[in-house]
Design an enzyme around this catalytic site. Sequence first.
Site, PDB file in Angstrom:
ATOM      1  N   ARG A   1      -0.470  -9.684  13.432  1.00 24.86           N
ATOM      2  CA  ARG A   1      -1.059  -8.651  12.565  1.00 24.86           C
ATOM      3  C   ARG A   1      -2.023  -9.277  11.557  1.00 24.86           C
ATOM      4  O   ARG A   1      -3.052  -8.698  11.211  1.00 24.86           O
ATOM      5  CB  ARG A   1       0.032  -7.857  11.851  1.00 24.86           C
ATOM      6  CG  ARG A   1       0.618  -6.778  12.769  1.00 24.86           C
ATOM      7  CD  ARG A   1       2.048  -6.470  12.460  1.00 24.86           C
ATOM      8  NE  ARG A   1       2.229  -5.732  11.228  1.00 24.86           N
ATOM      9  CZ  ARG A   1       3.405  -5.664  10.580  1.00 24.86           C
ATOM     10  NH1 ARG A   1       4.460  -6.291  11.050  1.00 24.86           N
ATOM     11  NH2 ARG A   1       3.511  -4.948   9.483  1.00 24.86           N
TER      12      ARG A   1
ATOM     13  N   ARG B   1      11.562  -1.434  11.961  1.00 24.91           N
ATOM     14  CA  ARG B   1      10.255  -1.582  12.620  1.00 24.91           C
ATOM     15  C   ARG B   1      10.224  -2.864  13.437  1.00 24.91           C
ATOM     16  O   ARG B   1      10.350  -3.956  12.875  1.00 24.91           O
ATOM     17  CB  ARG B   1       9.141  -1.610  11.567  1.00 24.91           C
ATOM     18  CG  ARG B   1       8.777  -0.237  11.048  1.00 24.91           C
ATOM     19  CD  ARG B   1       7.710  -0.318   9.992  1.00 24.91           C
ATOM     20  NE  ARG B   1       6.504  -1.023  10.424  1.00 24.91           N
ATOM     21  CZ  ARG B   1       5.397  -1.073   9.711  1.00 24.91           C
ATOM     22  NH1 ARG B   1       5.335  -0.450   8.543  1.00 24.91           N
ATOM     23  NH2 ARG B   1       4.349  -1.736  10.149  1.00 24.91           N
TER      24      ARG B   1
ATOM     25  N   ARG C   1      11.669  -6.602   4.809  1.00 28.92           N
ATOM     26  CA  ARG C   1      11.575  -5.179   5.130  1.00 28.92           C
ATOM     27  C   ARG C   1      12.108  -4.920   6.535  1.00 28.92           C
ATOM     28  O   ARG C   1      12.758  -3.903   6.786  1.00 28.92           O
ATOM     29  CB  ARG C   1      10.103  -4.737   5.038  1.00 28.92           C
ATOM     30  CG  ARG C   1       9.873  -3.264   5.309  1.00 28.92           C
ATOM     31  CD  ARG C   1       8.464  -2.855   4.960  1.00 28.92           C
ATOM     32  NE  ARG C   1       7.514  -3.139   6.026  1.00 28.92           N
ATOM     33  CZ  ARG C   1       6.194  -2.919   5.939  1.00 28.92           C
ATOM     34  NH1 ARG C   1       5.675  -2.412   4.845  1.00 28.92           N
ATOM     35  NH2 ARG C   1       5.397  -3.195   6.946  1.00 28.92           N
TER      36      ARG C   1
ATOM     37  N   LYS D   1       0.826  -1.215   0.000  1.00 33.98           N
ATOM     38  CA  LYS D   1       0.000   0.000   0.000  1.00 33.98           C
ATOM     39  C   LYS D   1       0.857   1.260   0.000  1.00 33.98           C
ATOM     40  O   LYS D   1       0.616   2.185  -0.766  1.00 33.98           O
ATOM     41  CB  LYS D   1      -0.933   0.028   1.233  1.00 33.98           C
ATOM     42  CG  LYS D   1      -1.906  -1.140   1.300  1.00 33.98           C
ATOM     43  CD  LYS D   1      -2.893  -0.994   2.454  1.00 33.98           C
ATOM     44  CE  LYS D   1      -2.240  -1.098   3.822  1.00 33.98           C
ATOM     45  NZ  LYS D   1      -1.739  -2.434   4.172  1.00 33.98           N
TER      46      LYS D   1
ATOM     47  N   ARG E   1      -9.614   0.161   9.259  1.00 34.81           N
ATOM     48  CA  ARG E   1      -9.245  -1.242   9.480  1.00 34.81           C
ATOM     49  C   ARG E   1     -10.260  -1.980  10.329  1.00 34.81           C
ATOM     50  O   ARG E   1     -10.032  -3.155  10.662  1.00 34.81           O
ATOM     51  CB  ARG E   1      -7.898  -1.322  10.192  1.00 34.81           C
ATOM     52  CG  ARG E   1      -6.765  -1.030   9.278  1.00 34.81           C
ATOM     53  CD  ARG E   1      -5.471  -1.485   9.886  1.00 34.81           C
ATOM     54  NE  ARG E   1      -4.409  -0.890   9.127  1.00 34.81           N
ATOM     55  CZ  ARG E   1      -3.157  -1.242   9.212  1.00 34.81           C
ATOM     56  NH1 ARG E   1      -2.783  -2.171  10.042  1.00 34.81           N
ATOM     57  NH2 ARG E   1      -2.250  -0.653   8.462  1.00 34.81           N
TER      58      ARG E   1
HETATM   59  P1  ADP Z   1       1.172  -2.711   8.090  1.00 33.52           P
HETATM   60  O1  ADP Z   1       0.070  -2.476   7.107  1.00 33.52           O
HETATM   61  O2  ADP Z   1       2.426  -3.188   7.463  1.00 33.52           O
HETATM   62  O3  ADP Z   1       0.763  -3.571   9.263  1.00 33.52           O
HETATM   63  P2  ADP Z   1       1.012   0.053   9.066  1.00 33.52           P
HETATM   64  O4  ADP Z   1       2.180   0.935   8.990  1.00 33.52           O
HETATM   65  O5  ADP Z   1      -0.163   0.378   8.241  1.00 33.52           O
HETATM   66  O6  ADP Z   1       1.598  -1.372   8.742  1.00 33.52           O
HETATM   67  O7  ADP Z   1       0.509  -0.072  10.581  1.00 33.52           O
HETATM   68  C1  ADP Z   1       1.400  -0.364  11.639  1.00 33.52           C
HETATM   69  C2  ADP Z   1       0.640  -0.467  12.960  1.00 33.52           C
HETATM   70  O8  ADP Z   1      -0.006   0.789  13.247  1.00 33.52           O
HETATM   71  C3  ADP Z   1      -0.493  -1.497  13.001  1.00 33.52           C
HETATM   72  O9  ADP Z   1      -0.038  -2.794  13.297  1.00 33.52           O
HETATM   73  C4  ADP Z   1      -1.369  -0.902  14.126  1.00 33.52           C
HETATM   74  O10 ADP Z   1      -0.838  -1.170  15.401  1.00 33.52           O
HETATM   75  C5  ADP Z   1      -1.269   0.585  13.870  1.00 33.52           C
HETATM   76  N1  ADP Z   1      -2.339   1.065  12.968  1.00 33.52           N
HETATM   77  C6  ADP Z   1      -2.183   1.609  11.728  1.00 33.52           C
HETATM   78  N2  ADP Z   1      -3.370   1.925  11.187  1.00 33.52           N
HETATM   79  C7  ADP Z   1      -4.313   1.564  12.098  1.00 33.52           C
HETATM   80  C8  ADP Z   1      -5.733   1.608  12.135  1.00 33.52           C
HETATM   81  N3  ADP Z   1      -6.451   2.113  11.117  1.00 33.52           N
HETATM   82  N4  ADP Z   1      -6.369   1.153  13.242  1.00 33.52           N
HETATM   83  C9  ADP Z   1      -5.695   0.675  14.280  1.00 33.52           C
HETATM   84  N5  ADP Z   1      -4.353   0.576  14.318  1.00 33.52           N
HETATM   85  C10 ADP Z   1      -3.660   1.015  13.235  1.00 33.52           C
END
Ligand code: ADP
Length: 191
Positions: A146, A134, A128, A14, A89
């Site tokens: 996740r 991270r 990554r 994404k 999400r």
């Molecule tokens: P990825 O899609 O690789 O898991 P992101 O960078 O989008 O990584 O998100 C990293 C973390 O940030 C998630 O595991 C969560 O803890 C938090 N996060 C991001 N977006 C949301 C969301 N919309 N709702 C709840 N937690 C979120």
Amino acid sequence: MINIVLFGKPGAGKGTQAEFLKEKYNLTHISTGDVFRYNLKNNTPLGQEAKGYMDRGDLVPDELTIKMLQDEVEKHPDTKGFLFDGFPRTTAQADALDAFLKSKGWEVAGTVALEADDNILVQRLLERGKTSGRPDDQDEEKIRNRYEEYNEKTAPLIDYYKAQGKFHAVDGIGDISEITKRLTAVIDTFN
Ligand code: ADP
């Protein structure tokens, strides 16, 4: 005004695709993961609240996430549209987004999902993790968590947006530029 939701499991690409799409369509890109990480790095109150959840690979609670997203949207009153990446999400987040956009006379134009096989995605995340720093990318247990969060809380959004006739999916495996073309072919049908 055109608001697009970029959808997909962790590692689906994404963020990579958002970089191209925001340029092409002149959109304001909001990655909730990036905003959380910025707050973590700067040790803000929001970052402190989100840290434990993120470290474990859990979703941050809806209330906190929705508030943050709304604050980000409010920073760009004159935008031509938003590219939401990593939000919504959960169904509660999607409901909140619909209501919030509606209050401004806006709406989600469409959702595009990047699809890929879980095994490929886990490998991508571990790769990554070697360079991203991270913590949630460096531990297979956290990565698995996740995916569980995704399956339980985020996957229902596929039907949520299908019910609105706003769900589209493209194959997320292939050259980056090829995938951008697949996405733009879908986005060009929005409006
Ligand atoms: P990825 O899609 O690789 O898991 P992101 O960078 O989008 O990584 O998100 C990293 C973390 O940030 C998630 O595991 C969560 O803890 C938090 N996060 C991001 N977006 C949301 C969301 N919309 N709702 C709840 N937690 C979120």
